[in-house]
Design a protein around this motif. Structure first.
Motif, PDB file in Angstrom:
ATOM      1  N   ALA A   1      -1.580   8.362   3.627  1.00 17.83           N
ATOM      2  CA  ALA A   1      -0.437   9.256   3.794  1.00 17.83           C
ATOM      3  C   ALA A   1       0.795   8.505   4.284  1.00 17.83           C
ATOM      4  O   ALA A   1       0.805   7.928   5.360  1.00 17.83           O
ATOM      5  N   GLY A   2       1.825   8.517   3.470  1.00 18.92           N
ATOM      6  CA  GLY A   2       3.105   7.957   3.874  1.00 18.92           C
ATOM      7  C   GLY A   2       3.176   6.447   3.935  1.00 18.92           C
ATOM      8  O   GLY A   2       4.193   5.904   4.369  1.00 18.92           O
ATOM      9  N   ARG A   3       2.142   5.746   3.506  1.00 20.88           N
ATOM     10  CA  ARG A   3       2.154   4.290   3.588  1.00 20.88           C
ATOM     11  C   ARG A   3       2.727   3.691   2.309  1.00 20.88           C
ATOM     12  O   ARG A   3       2.446   4.168   1.208  1.00 20.88           O
ATOM     13  N   PRO A   4       3.520   2.616   2.425  1.00 24.21           N
ATOM     14  CA  PRO A   4       4.008   1.942   1.218  1.00 24.21           C
ATOM     15  C   PRO A   4       2.842   1.440   0.366  1.00 24.21           C
ATOM     16  O   PRO A   4       1.759   1.137   0.884  1.00 24.21           O
ATOM     17  N   ALA A   5       3.078   1.322  -0.929  1.00 23.78           N
ATOM     18  CA  ALA A   5       2.010   0.946  -1.854  1.00 23.78           C
ATOM     19  C   ALA A   5       1.401  -0.411  -1.509  1.00 23.78           C
ATOM     20  O   ALA A   5       0.187  -0.604  -1.610  1.00 23.78           O
ATOM     21  N   ILE A   6       2.234  -1.360  -1.095  1.00 25.44           N
ATOM     22  CA  ILE A   6       1.709  -2.694  -0.807  1.00 25.44           C
ATOM     23  C   ILE A   6       0.744  -2.642   0.376  1.00 25.44           C
ATOM     24  O   ILE A   6      -0.237  -3.385   0.425  1.00 25.44           O
ATOM     25  N   GLN A   7       0.984  -1.738   1.329  1.00 19.98           N
ATOM     26  CA  GLN A   7       0.071  -1.592   2.457  1.00 19.98           C
ATOM     27  C   GLN A   7      -1.210  -0.881   2.042  1.00 19.98           C
ATOM     28  O   GLN A   7      -2.303  -1.212   2.512  1.00 19.98           O
ATOM     29  N   ARG A   8      -1.094   0.096   1.148  1.00 11.34           N
ATOM     30  CA  ARG A   8      -2.303   0.774   0.662  1.00 11.34           C
ATOM     31  C   ARG A   8      -3.179  -0.201  -0.103  1.00 11.34           C
ATOM     32  O   ARG A   8      -4.407  -0.194   0.028  1.00 11.34           O
ATOM     33  N   ALA A   9      -2.549  -1.067  -0.908  1.00 12.48           N
ATOM     34  CA  ALA A   9      -3.326  -2.066  -1.653  1.00 12.48           C
ATOM     35  C   ALA A   9      -4.003  -3.047  -0.708  1.00 12.48           C
ATOM     36  O   ALA A   9      -5.175  -3.406  -0.885  1.00 12.48           O
TER      37      ALA A   9
END
Length: 299
Positions: free
Chosen positions: A148-156
């Motif tokens: 939730a609300g995290r930038p894509a690079i952090q989710r990856a």
């Protein structure tokens, strides 16, 4: 400096408060970072009102990283609830400040999500493991926390960290992440699933072969080759009519690799039969790969 060096011997609250006011003013206004560092050390011995606000202000606005690092180190002993301040420090633009915050963050479970997706994308795997164990069996809840609300690079980065844990309990969460709206996250989730070991992984990867994104299908097939190579014939058969030439090329290469590595006669016979069919594929690269496969059926 003469003022703040004179710790008050008096227990008079007014005297102590006046001294604290001068120290806090030095921390906020002194031009020399050494003076501000000295003020920090003096604040350690002061428990008056405004101490927490002064430290949090310095953490957020002091231009010198050395001062901010020292603030982070003082937070656990200075604040009754240091978690929120440490969470902000995890996103400091200076790596050394983030490292100081990471060194402390593991003490507070409520910071797990902040650690998992901290600004430099370097998750703390012990905290990731704690998250997985805390939400065991509730992949959807954990997905909401992590994504939730995290930038894509952090989710990856989070997906790859989950794969490194080698914990099959991570599989359901990674299965959720395959449906992410960012291709980097989807691919990271599939690759992470391929790094896990456990019966829960293969069904998720087989399901990913039906994903609408060709890069996910290709990565899922390669992940199956790592996690459960004995299931490759089943996986490649399901992709026989895949519309994407890039996926069919991965299928042909995977079959050739399995033909060369397998010592099971039945598996090799099945793979050889599939490769014979792939020699008729409309894509020239697929045909060339299939035609160039070994013809012998013995290891």
């Amino acid at each position: 400096r003469e003022v703040i060096d004179l710790l008050p011997a008096s227990r008079d609250p007014e005297v102590v408060d006046a001294w604290g006011t001068r120290v806090r003013a030095t921390l906020a206004e002194a031009r020399d970072p050494q003076d501000r560092l000295l003020a920090l050390e003096l604040l350690r011995s002061w428990s008056g009102e405004g101490k927490a606000a002064a430290l949090e202000r310095a953490l957020g606005s002091d231009p010198d990283p050395a001062v901010r690092i020292r603030v982070v180190q003082l937070l656990p002993g200075a604040l009754a609830h240091p978690g929120p301040a440490i969470a902000r420090a995890l996103h400091d633009p200076v790596p050394e400040v983030r490292a100081a915050a990471l060194a402390l963050a593991g003490r507070w479970p409520e910071l797990a999500v902040d650690v998992l997706a901290c600004a430099d994308g370097q998750p703390m795997e012990s905290v990731v493991r704690a998250l997985v164990q805390q939400h065991r069996g509730r992949a959807g809840d954990l997905a909401d926390l992590v994504l939730a609300g995290r930038p894509a690079i952090q989710r990856a980065a989070s997906a790859l960290a989950l794969g490194r844990l080698q914990d099959p309990d991570c599989a359901p969460l990674l299965g959720h992440m395959i449906d992410d709206d960012d291709p980097r996250v989807r691919r990271a989730a599939v690759r992470a699933l391929g790094d896990l070991v456990g019966a829960e992984v293969v069904p998720l990867l087989l399901a990913a072969l039906r994903a609408p994104w060709e890069e996910v299908r290709s990565d899922a097939l390669q992940a199956i080759g790592r996690a459960a190579p004995e299931r490759l014939p089943e996986a490649t058969s399901s992709l026989r009519d895949d519309p994407a030439p890039s996926v069919r090329r991965v299928v042909a290469r995977s079959l050739v690799g399995l033909l060369r590595s397998s010592t099971d006669a039945r598996t090799r016979k099945e793979v050889r039969a599939q490769l014979d069919r792939w020699q008729l594929d409309p894509d020239a690269q697929v045909r060339a790969t299939a035609v160039g496969a070994p013809t012998e059926l013995t290891a």
